[in-house]
Design an enzyme around this catalytic site. Structure first.
Site, PDB file in Angstrom:
ATOM      1  N   GLU A  58       7.956 -12.884 -22.089  1.00  0.00           N
ATOM      2  CA  GLU A  58       8.779 -12.992 -20.867  1.00  0.00           C
ATOM      3  C   GLU A  58       8.036 -13.681 -19.723  1.00  0.00           C
ATOM      4  OE1 GLU A  58       8.483 -10.197 -22.645  1.00  0.00           O
ATOM      5  OE2 GLU A  58      10.484  -9.454 -23.156  1.00  0.00           O
ATOM      6  N   PHE A 120      14.186   5.515 -22.323  1.00  0.00           N
ATOM      7  CA  PHE A 120      13.470   4.542 -23.136  1.00  0.00           C
ATOM      8  C   PHE A 120      13.606   3.135 -22.523  1.00  0.00           C
ATOM      9  CE2 PHE A 120      13.421   1.444 -26.704  1.00  0.00           C
ATOM     10  CZ  PHE A 120      12.068   1.561 -26.992  1.00  0.00           C
ATOM     11  N   GLN A 121      12.488   2.477 -22.345  1.00  0.00           N
ATOM     12  CA  GLN A 121      12.419   1.137 -21.749  1.00  0.00           C
ATOM     13  C   GLN A 121      13.028   1.081 -20.350  1.00  0.00           C
ATOM     14  OE1 GLN A 121      13.721  -1.801 -24.726  1.00  0.00           O
ATOM     15  NE2 GLN A 121      11.613  -1.923 -25.439  1.00  0.00           N
ATOM     16  N   LYS A 170      23.044  -1.319 -18.342  1.00  0.00           N
ATOM     17  CA  LYS A 170      23.682  -1.701 -19.606  1.00  0.00           C
ATOM     18  C   LYS A 170      25.182  -1.408 -19.596  1.00  0.00           C
ATOM     19  CE  LYS A 170      22.907  -1.713 -24.563  1.00  0.00           C
ATOM     20  NZ  LYS A 170      22.130  -1.168 -25.679  1.00  0.00           N
ATOM     21  N   MET A 484     -14.249 -23.097 -13.739  1.00  0.00           N
ATOM     22  CA  MET A 484     -14.332 -22.939 -12.293  1.00  0.00           C
ATOM     23  C   MET A 484     -15.171 -21.720 -11.932  1.00  0.00           C
ATOM     24  SD  MET A 484     -13.637 -24.383  -9.499  1.00  0.00           S
ATOM     25  CE  MET A 484     -12.175 -25.410  -9.307  1.00  0.00           C
TER      26      MET A 484
END
Lengths: 574, 186
Positions: A58, A120-121, A170, A484
């Site tokens: 993502e 959940f999630q 949802k 760097m």
């Protein structure tokens, strides 16, 4: 106010996709998961209208959306699931916030009945993203979806652009509503483009007309405000030398006669040192980042400062201004151009050119045209690539030495040609941003310069290339170091190279596993041929160039130093 | 703390979920403590008013915070003032044991001195209310604690009104509406 009406009763997911289509979205980047499945299901019916690019993480979806937005003038869209899907977007959101990139990130959320229960999630996406977004909103009711999307796009793209998160429960995705879409053009709490104040513009014009050594700083605000033409007219009429911030770089042609280069820590010597010699400093759509100003206590203290910006929050934030000019650069620049005298400042411009000679002798010559053999320099690779593309390609880069080198030496002949992570400095940005940039500008060649460190942060996006066949030219400048950080260790940490040497994989083999063509170059003599092979290849190509192990980026204004403290070598000042 | 100034920041916002979080993160980033906070519906329907006090080094810090708050999409207007510009007030409630008050004897002098309102008297407890500046409500607390004992004490955040004639929020909103709808940039 445009209105699209349909009497059909649709699911929230269908309403979402129709809303996106109404906003002109034809491409988005995302990754499915439980709490966003209804939306992906609805997307299945609209594959002809909306292209979804399936990334491999993502974070990459957001970076790709950033790359897309930066080159295309459109809003970048990412679609992710709840919980980890949403938390993986935080780096990209923060990056987009810092660099004012218009994004709409849509995340699934657990059903509204489960919110707050550690389902959940489940993650507190609004709470987490509010500090790093322009706006974040949770939709719990299906009928709010079109309204929220309409606001999201308006907020993302108007005024000073930025990322917006829409978190959709949802059940709202599944429930039904009547689809009716209205574009947002006004919010009473939001005042995106301040009205230009004619008095301030007249005051600024007077100062500019009286200036003996005026100097203009060009930032990304010019690009975001589509004010490139107005800027050019302003600069050419007034004859004012200018330099660009990292993000402002491609707003004007690299070889414009008034262009004195890049500002900042690794910018050109002339613009940095002359910042403290000018009598009027004109900042246009830039925010006086600390990488540009160095120590504020010794920054342009002698100069009157005129600050053009769309965001009142930037005025006096870092540098105290003499005159502020609020508004869209496109409007304010054309207003001021009418009031200024035609002029030239050739003697003053020569003060920059004198430093250019020093910089060429001390730094550029060895970097681009090394005479005595030795390891390949990063600069010469960039120089050869930009020349081989006729200076017409889009340059994307990751973060680190190669970022500074490619931004310094790539040449730009049109706007929106540099995609870089400026404010946040996000390693891993390059590869996914390049994929997004190719979708945003399919007719242009996209060259992405990456280091061996940054590439491995999002190397999984080779999978997206495999999946989609997208064509990006990846130039890996491999020094087997986090270059760097190593440079700073060499200069400021007594050469104690703590955790900066990398034991790397065979990158060409990794690319090959993803069916990406590649070639490794270790000898200077092969470089031109390899670049041609890369550019002629149909599809993505990994060109790995083994470069100088301990290369340095100069000039350098050390962190916290004054803009006049420019190093051109170890212990060597201008 | 001694060389810092107390600023009162007034914020008008849409009545949306999460506005307070947007405001507090701006304080958090600059490591500024919120001294007092008061939130309530304003005179305009659907618009909430926040009154926040904070100590800042100088006016430029207050100005920067206010600008950063002001630019949040859900915020209608934010501004800052020092005490000189304001009429301000706090409320405090004090719960005392009825038995201890009786033991103490007359409290008339306290009620007159501090302009106390008695809100409740039961067999067990007596509740006083005092409105005033911090020093005044604190003064009463200290005197009660010493002489009678305080079972519970609570002080509200500051509420404030400016002394000067300033632009009213409704005027600002009308002006924005009049300037018209924003042409989209992209």
């Amino acid at each position: 106010m445009k209105e699209e009406q349909s009497n059909s009763i649709v699911s929230g997911s269908e309403a979402l996709i129709r809303s996106l289509v109404a906003e002109g979205v034809d491409t988005m980047f995302g990754y499915p998961g439980g709490a966003i499945m209804p939306v992906f299901d609805a997307l299945y019916d609209h594959r002809d209208k909306v292209k979804h690019v399936l990334v491999r993480h993502e974070q990459a979806a957001v970076h790709a959306a950033q790359g897309y937005a930066r080159v295309s003038q459109k809003v970048g869209v990412a679609l992710v699931t709840s919980g980890p899907g949403a938390t993986n977007t935080i780096t990209g959101l923060t990056d987009a916030m810092m660099d004012s990139t218009p994004l709409v990130v849509i995340s699934g959320q657990v059903a509204s009945s489960l919110l707050g229960s550690d389902a959940f999630q489940e993650a507190d996406v609004i709470g987490i993203t509010q500090p790093v977004t322009k706006w974040a909103y949770q939709v719990r009711r299906v009928e709010d979806i079109p309204w929220a999307i309409s606001r999201a796009f308006y907020i993302a793209r108007s005024g000073r652009p930025g990322p917006v998160v829409i978190d959709i429960a949802k059940d709202a995705q599944v429930n039904k509503c009547e689809f009716k879409y209205e574009k947002t053009t006004f919010l009473r709490s939001y005042y995106p483009v301040p009205h230009p104040d004619k008095e301030k513009i007249a005051e600024a014009a007077k100062i500019i007309n009286e200036a003996k050594r005026p100097f203009a700083l060009v930032g990304q605000g010019v690009v975001l405000g589509k004010a490139e033409t107005e800027l050019k007219l302003f600069l050419e009429k007034s004859g004012i030398p200018f330099a660009s911030t990292l993000l402002g770089l491609s707003a004007m042609n690299s070889d414009h006669p008034l262009n004195t280069g890049m500002l900042g820590m690794h910018g050109n010597i002339g613009p940095n040192i002359n910042t403290n010699s000018c009598d009027v400093l004109i900042a246009i759509g830039m925010r006086f980042d600390d990488r540009v100003t160095g120590n504020l206590n010794s920054y342009a203290k002698q100069a009157k400062i005129i600050h053009f910006d769309i965001d009142p929050g930037e005025i006096d934030k870092n540098v105290k201004t003499t005159v502020k000019v609020l508004g869209n650069a496109k409007t304010t620049l054309s207003m001021i151009t009418e009031l200024i005298n035609s002029n030239n400042h050739n003697d003053w411009l020569n003060k920059f050119r004198e430093y250019d000679k020093i910089e060429y002798d001390k730094v550029i010559k060895q970097e681009l045209f090394p005479e005595n053999g030795g390891q390949i320099k990063m600069g010469e690779v960039v120089h050869k690539v930009t020349e081989a593309t006729g200076n017409k390609a889009i340059c994307v880069n990751d973060v680190g030495q190669h970022q500074m080198i490619s931004s310094r030496y790539f040449k730009f002949t049109q706007s929106r040609s540099l995609v870089t992570s400026g404010g946040l400095g996000t390693m891993g940005f390059g590869l996914p941003a390049a994929i997004g940039a190719k979708y945003g500008a399919p007719d242009r060649t996209v060259c992405v310069f990456v280091g061996d460190g940054g590439l491995q942060m999002t190397m999984h996006e080779f999978g997206t290339i495999l999946e989609t066949g997208v064509d990006v030219k990846i130039i890996l400048l491999n020094n087997n170091y986090l270059g760097m950080v190593r440079q700073w260790q060499e200069l400021f940490f007594e050469e104690r190279y703590s955790e900066t040497h990398l034991k790397n994989p065979d990158f060409i083999k990794v690319a090959d596993a993803y069916n990406i063509a590649g070639r490794i170059v270790t000898e200077r003599a092969e470089l031109d041929d390899a670049i041609q092979e890369m550019l002629n290849h149909k599809g993505s190509f990994l060109l790995e160039v083994v470069v100088e192990t301990k290369g340095m980026v100069y000039p350098m204004v050390p962190a916290g130093g004054s803009v006049t403290d420019v190093m051109v070598g170890k212990g060597e000042k201008v | 703390m001694s060389n810092k100034t107390l600023y009162t920041i007034t914020i008008f916002s849409e009545n949306a979920v999460g506005v307070l979080n947007q405001i507090t993160t701006i304080f958090t980033r600059r490591q500024l403590n919120i001294e007092t906070l008061s939130v309530s519906p304003s005179a305009l329907e659907g618009i909430h008013k926040f009154t926040i006090t904070t100590f800042a080094e100088d006016e430029s810090v207050a100005k920067k915070i206010v600008r950063q708050i002001d630019k949040r999409v859900d915020i209608l207007k934010a501004f800052y003032n020092t005490d000189d510009d304001l009429v301000y007030q706090e409320l405090a409630l004090y719960k005392l044991s009825t038995e201890k008050v009786m033991e103490h004897g007359s409290v008339e002098y306290l009620i007159r001195k501090y302009n106390i309102r008695v809100l409740e008297v039961t067999e067990d407890n007596i509740v006083f209310l005092k409105a005033g500046h911090y020093e005044e409500t604190q003064g009463l607390f200290e005197e009660l604690a010493e002489k009678i004992g305080v079972l519970q004490f609570v002080r509200s955040g500051r509420i404030a009104i400016t002394k000067s004639k300033i632009e009213r929020l409704s005027d600002i909103l009308a002006e924005r509406e009049a300037l018209g709808h924003c042409e989209q940039q992209l």
